[in-house]
Design an enzyme around this catalytic site. Sequence first.
Site, PDB file in Angstrom:
ATOM      1  N   ASN A 103      37.665  41.435  53.631  1.00 33.00           N
ATOM      2  CA  ASN A 103      38.604  40.506  52.672  1.00 33.00           C
ATOM      3  C   ASN A 103      38.511  40.930  51.121  1.00 33.00           C
ATOM      4  OD1 ASN A 103      39.598  37.683  51.653  1.00 33.00           O
ATOM      5  ND2 ASN A 103      37.930  38.165  50.470  1.00 33.00           N
ATOM      6  N   GLU A 104      39.378  41.479  50.628  1.00 32.81           N
ATOM      7  CA  GLU A 104      39.676  41.979  49.185  1.00 32.81           C
ATOM      8  C   GLU A 104      39.008  43.122  48.686  1.00 32.81           C
ATOM      9  OE1 GLU A 104      39.736  38.413  46.671  1.00 32.81           O
ATOM     10  OE2 GLU A 104      41.334  37.549  47.684  1.00 32.81           O
TER      11      GLU A 104
END
Length: 867
Positions: A400-401
Amino acid sequence: MPTNVHVDLLHNGIISDPLIGKRENDCQWVGEKSWVYKGTFPTPIVGPDEKAVLTFDGLDTYATAVLNGKEILKTKDMFIPERVVVTELLRSEEENILEITFDSTYLIGKKFVEQHPDHHWGCWNGDPSRLAVRKAQYHYGWDWGPCLLTCGPWRPINLEVYHSRIADLYFTTEVGKSLKSAEVVAKAEVEGGGDGDEVIFEISLEGKMMGAERVMVEKSFATASFKSQNPKLWYPHTYGEQPLYVLSATLSRKKEVLDTASKRFGLRRAEVIQRKLDDAPGSTFLFEVNNIPIFCGGSNWIPASSFTQSIGRKKYRDWVKMAVDGHQVMLRAWGGGIFEEQDFYEACDEMGVLLWQDFPFACGNYPAHEEFLDLVKREAVENVKLLRHHPSIVIWSGNNEDYQYREAENLEYDPNDQDPENWLKTTFPARYIYEKILVDVTKELVPGTFYHFGSPYGGNDTTDPHVGDIHQWNVWHGTQEKYQDFDKLSGRFVSEFGMEAFPNIMTVESYLQDANLDTDRYPQSSTVDFHNKAAGHERRLALYLAENIPYTLEPFEQYVYCTQLMQAECVSFAYKLWKRQWKGPGREYCSGALIWQLNDCWACTSWSIVDYYLRPKLAYFAVKRELRPLTIGLKRTVHTTFADKYTRAYMKTVHRIEMWACNLSLDAHEVFVHVKTCNLVTGEQEEHGNLFTRLLLPPNRSTEISEFDIPVSEEHKDKVLELTDGHTMRSEDEQQTVVAVYLCNEDGDHIARAVNWPEPLKYVHLPKPKHVKLKLIPNVRDLNCAHAPGTSEDFKPPQTAGAIEISSDVPVKGLVIEVVEPDWGEDHNVGFDDRGFDLIPGETISIGVQGLKCGDEERLTTRYLGM
């Protein structure tokens, strides 16, 4: 067990509840200490050819296990299950002593960072040392959750005694493109097998045997293939049923059963389609299940508690049902949490929810030294094996990210360099994890499931709206755009976006329960702020409230309502405007929207649409309305033209409505469109009849209907200001006109509705209703039930209410029905199918209700914008 140190310290009165007030601060010392768990167990009977194995499903995180004075295990990863043969260590006459020491993961991580100064340590949320350890990253604190550095046996410990066992039962499935045939290849890995061992594979559906094969074990494996014609397929809940087959395996030797194992699975054809669009740049990011393109409206999922042992099977099912009841078709298990419990995945399988599964890496630059990579690979292998049988999982994503963090920090990344060894020498070595290790693991273990390098990922960068998925945080974060402009902030798949709101007032009171916190019961108190972990939340929440909603800080309940209504308005704009871009084959400009986030891990103010105690916010119902199979969408636009280029005084302003419908069902619908307008100042109403007759809405796409000037009454059309130079100016009725549009069937029944208000709402004149009528309607089942045995024919038991009818004499924005006695809602005894909806005079809205009896109207009250 399972348990963790905070739960046990709280149980024994050594710490107070860290979820109340600011007590989180008082127990930070817990994460900086070592803790010892000690227990005893008797020795079971172990046959001469058998072994005894201690199984540790999860130890959090740096643990040393000692059995009867001998070290048997050291762990460094809370996600890896371990097995240790202990046959020779068991005592024959006295209790066995198992002692597990958990060292401080926080201190170990801090020291590791010091020992590797050459790595670019950095992250969003939590301490950068979290990157060095394989522990749930949200334990370090996030912008929606507390910092509670747990340790302990967070998953079960068991003692197994056996001669031979089925170490792993797994399979691959393939459904033909025509959907008329399917093949299941079942495999059993056998530990401790011998000559003559065989495995009987059986496949059944709803208790009916569908096939069986007897296979000899060769080199510790047995394999059988099953083919089926016209199989029963597994669908997302919005498109079909969820039949679950059972694959069972029985290991035997000379007809003696040695072990059995079984797993449930669904047959479905699931793909992520990335193809060129007909008339737009880039490509789709489209989920297709059983050849059906799916608009994936849904939510992001975080761990439902800081102490996951407290959730349990029922609560997992309640959460998933909350998504299903809200017409959500996909959940994304976010990468800063955990590989969830089997109960969660089983609930998604049974209820037909698609799952986007992140690997547990989030918002940082992870190291890639050899020992760390070995842990990561083993962790990935073990957990993919545990989860690969679930039909709900349709995509695995690397992180995630983390790619977004790389861009923000300008870490080295050359997309043209395809030599993995070179990646390890850059300032972004974690690329090796996402583009090498996890690629290899998923390719080997789940070859039929799509793997995505990370979320967001695609195109020239992670914000490219034309390729892959994006996280759209320019509402709330970033440039803080107006949420009315979400159509300009779209992407091929929007896997994160959101807006904050306060939870239910009872949830707020749950963390203000101390007597000395009575003075903190107001929106801007330090304790209330403490339960909002988002940096700058004071400014951001105030900004969006000030721009849009006529709000007040007192009473507290009304402020809570205003934040929830603003959040609901925000997410409603997002879903309706992005669904509009789902235009059919070759024009799937946006294929999904997953709100951040469905749930909370504690009582707090956050982006969740359902709070920690499963109390829905108004945004939950807004999402539910927008994800119905058939919806109508409206957008108001303002167009101003000047008399000529030399004037600013003489101009003409036209207010227009853009109208479209979205049909997410698989059937075409023939509808009529009916329009009604209400002037908020004069109170005048006008019916505009059916603007279109027999309008056909094709299946599984949006359809543009019309663009028209906002209708005003004939009387008001004549109200024109005449200027001295001969120019004219229209009155501004449109700026105070509410437009309601209905989709009707040929019988005149409303099958979809939308109400468009002038924006921003703070400029709107909000008339006060003289009355809002509430009427409880009996449950149909009560009307048909017979008298109970032994009761008089004259006895009439109190009828439960099945619905509530609501009407108003004036337009009402964001109506909420509340129970006068709030304790009624504490255990979800009272529930409404919809809240926060708009009312138009002359119509009666029917809302399903649970937990009320006919005649309970006096126990109800309403809240609305402008009270």
